[in-house]
Write a protein that holds these residues in place. Sequence first.
Motif, mmCIF file in Angstrom:
data_model
loop_
_atom_site.group_PDB
_atom_site.id
_atom_site.type_symbol
_atom_site.label_atom_id
_atom_site.label_comp_id
_atom_site.label_asym_id
_atom_site.label_seq_id
_atom_site.Cartn_x
_atom_site.Cartn_y
_atom_site.Cartn_z
ATOM 1 N N UNK A 190 0.702 -1.350 -0.155
ATOM 2 C CA UNK A 190 -0.095 -0.095 -0.092
ATOM 3 C C UNK A 190 1.039 1.327 -0.038
ATOM 4 N N UNK A 191 0.557 2.329 -0.593
ATOM 5 C CA UNK A 191 1.065 3.518 -0.698
ATOM 6 C C UNK A 191 0.675 4.290 0.538
ATOM 7 N N UNK A 192 1.230 5.557 0.753
ATOM 8 C CA UNK A 192 0.749 6.384 2.026
ATOM 9 C C UNK A 192 -0.645 6.872 1.642
ATOM 10 N N UNK A 193 -0.938 7.172 0.477
ATOM 11 C CA UNK A 193 -2.460 7.589 0.490
ATOM 12 C C UNK A 193 -3.399 6.510 0.524
ATOM 13 N N UNK A 194 -2.962 5.184 0.090
ATOM 14 C CA UNK A 194 -3.882 3.747 0.381
ATOM 15 C C UNK A 194 -4.077 3.803 1.906
ATOM 16 N N UNK A 195 -3.109 4.040 2.640
ATOM 17 C CA UNK A 195 -3.074 3.720 4.017
ATOM 18 C C UNK A 195 -3.819 5.011 4.848
ATOM 19 N N UNK A 196 -3.721 6.026 4.289
ATOM 20 C CA UNK A 196 -4.566 7.111 5.111
ATOM 21 C C UNK A 196 -5.992 6.952 4.801
ATOM 22 N N UNK A 197 -6.371 6.620 3.250
ATOM 23 C CA UNK A 197 -7.618 6.375 2.965
ATOM 24 C C UNK A 197 -8.493 5.266 3.918
ATOM 25 N N UNK A 198 -7.482 4.172 4.225
ATOM 26 C CA UNK A 198 -8.043 2.872 4.938
ATOM 27 C C UNK A 198 -8.267 3.380 6.412
ATOM 28 N N UNK A 199 -7.217 4.131 6.945
ATOM 29 C CA UNK A 199 -7.386 4.703 8.237
ATOM 30 C C UNK A 199 -8.655 5.566 8.424
ATOM 31 N N UNK A 200 -8.758 6.610 7.541
ATOM 32 C CA UNK A 200 -9.971 7.244 7.679
ATOM 33 C C UNK A 200 -11.288 6.485 7.686
ATOM 34 N N UNK A 247 -11.666 3.485 8.599
ATOM 35 C CA UNK A 247 -11.980 2.812 10.063
ATOM 36 C C UNK A 247 -11.927 3.693 11.323
ATOM 37 N N UNK A 248 -11.835 5.066 10.905
ATOM 38 C CA UNK A 248 -12.026 5.955 12.029
ATOM 39 C C UNK A 248 -10.665 6.154 12.780
ATOM 40 N N UNK A 249 -9.601 5.833 12.102
ATOM 41 C CA UNK A 249 -8.346 5.843 12.884
ATOM 42 C C UNK A 249 -7.554 7.375 12.543
ATOM 43 N N UNK A 250 -6.545 7.643 13.214
ATOM 44 C CA UNK A 250 -5.752 8.764 12.908
ATOM 45 C C UNK A 250 -5.098 8.494 11.835
ATOM 46 N N UNK A 251 -4.856 9.767 10.844
ATOM 47 C CA UNK A 251 -4.268 9.715 9.683
ATOM 48 C C UNK A 251 -2.824 10.165 9.487
ATOM 49 N N UNK A 252 -2.441 10.971 10.515
ATOM 50 C CA UNK A 252 -1.214 11.562 10.464
ATOM 51 C C UNK A 252 0.013 10.687 10.744
ATOM 52 N N UNK A 253 1.327 11.308 10.382
ATOM 53 C CA UNK A 253 2.398 10.403 10.733
ATOM 54 C C UNK A 253 2.976 9.912 9.599
ATOM 55 N N UNK A 254 4.420 9.489 9.725
ATOM 56 C CA UNK A 254 5.166 8.886 8.752
ATOM 57 C C UNK A 254 4.424 7.509 8.318
ATOM 58 N N UNK A 255 4.980 6.949 7.062
ATOM 59 C CA UNK A 255 4.345 5.673 6.651
ATOM 60 C C UNK A 255 4.634 4.446 7.684
ATOM 61 N N UNK A 256 5.753 4.369 8.346
ATOM 62 C CA UNK A 256 5.882 3.377 9.319
ATOM 63 C C UNK A 256 4.549 3.481 10.377
ATOM 64 N N UNK A 257 4.516 4.488 10.778
ATOM 65 C CA UNK A 257 3.510 4.870 11.777
ATOM 66 C C UNK A 257 1.854 4.207 11.279
ATOM 67 N N UNK A 306 1.999 0.466 11.224
ATOM 68 C CA UNK A 306 1.638 0.098 12.401
ATOM 69 C C UNK A 306 0.105 0.310 12.992
ATOM 70 N N UNK A 307 -0.366 1.605 12.555
ATOM 71 C CA UNK A 307 -1.640 1.633 13.047
ATOM 72 C C UNK A 307 -2.800 0.968 12.301
ATOM 73 N N UNK A 308 -2.601 0.664 10.762
ATOM 74 C CA UNK A 308 -3.458 -0.017 10.353
ATOM 75 C C UNK A 308 -3.456 -1.456 10.401
ATOM 76 N N UNK A 309 -2.295 -2.178 11.221
ATOM 77 C CA UNK A 309 -2.186 -3.398 11.343
ATOM 78 C C UNK A 309 -3.457 -3.800 12.341
ATOM 79 N N UNK A 310 -3.809 -2.893 12.928
ATOM 80 C CA UNK A 310 -5.034 -3.458 13.876
ATOM 81 C C UNK A 310 -6.164 -3.770 13.081
ATOM 82 N N UNK A 311 -6.191 -3.399 11.881
ATOM 83 C CA UNK A 311 -7.311 -3.824 10.780
ATOM 84 C C UNK A 311 -6.728 -4.703 9.901
ATOM 85 N N UNK A 312 -5.728 -4.622 9.207
ATOM 86 C CA UNK A 312 -5.472 -5.709 8.039
ATOM 87 C C UNK A 312 -4.814 -6.901 8.995
ATOM 88 N N UNK A 313 -4.110 -6.626 9.648
ATOM 89 C CA UNK A 313 -3.275 -7.605 10.345
ATOM 90 C C UNK A 313 -4.122 -8.674 11.141
#
Length: 291
Positions: free
Chosen positions: A65-75, A77-87, A90-97
């Motif tokens: 996933x690109x940064x844009x993809x990750x931010x879209x998925x985080x949004x 799922x109601x999750x915070x979208x700021x931060x570096x790609x690694x952050x 780690x945040x999206x793993x609660x969903x995809x993981x």
Amino acid sequence: MSEQKLEIFNVLNFLNSGYALEDILNEGNFGTFPSADDCISYLVENGYLTGEGGALTAEEISKKYTVADLKAMLKENGLKVSGKKQELVERIMSVLGQGDGDYELTDKAKEFLKENEWIDLYMFALVAFRFEDYEKYHASSDAGNVQTALNFCNEIISRSLMNNMFLVFIDALSAKAHVYAYDGDYESFLDYDLQRFILGLNPIVMDAQTYANYDIVNTANILNLKNVTEHFNFGNLKKRFDRIWAKSHITNITVPKKTCYKVLQKAMAGADIDELNFDLKEKYFNKKFGI
């Protein structure tokens, strides 16, 4: 093997129709496999599915996933979208993981579905009857899928009448109606479901054991009739009822024709089915069947 074939078809067919693997695993019945995971393992090992199963790692998510993809998925799922790609990873793993990974049907799986598309019709209309029996019947038939299913229903109807198996007869009528619905012939669906209602109130034969658990007015039957008459304009229902009554050649009437139609009207208008059944048993059935 027949039951396993049915389970394999259902999983592959649902995946091919766009259902999420997680939903299939949660809802499915995997009686011939120790667990749903064993079913998936079988499909992968035998060349029906390809792809990565299990939870996605952080590295896999970052590559996929690109940064844009990750931010879209985080949004989403109601999750915070700021931060570096690694952050973000780690945040999206609660969903995809927690997912089941991505699987795709192989050519072998698609060929399997094509060769066994008759199972889809079985699942839609014929599940009241043993899969093994229909599998053998289908294998011996030269007709198309729909005609084979109709022939199967007709044979069951004939045998059940010869052997005084009323519940089997009623199930076969309902199955035949659903075969027509599967084929898009909703007018024939209406006719056979209407006949199922009429004969349900006028059993050809009924023993005490059958009667003890018998629903005279069947809820599913009423829902079918209500849905098809609401969605399609097939003309006057009373005239159709009269025609189907005449076609049914009822010689041993339990519920008179006029009353039968009134019960149909009440049921389709939302009357309590249990109360209707109680009244019918009290007035017509108990005395006739010696209960």
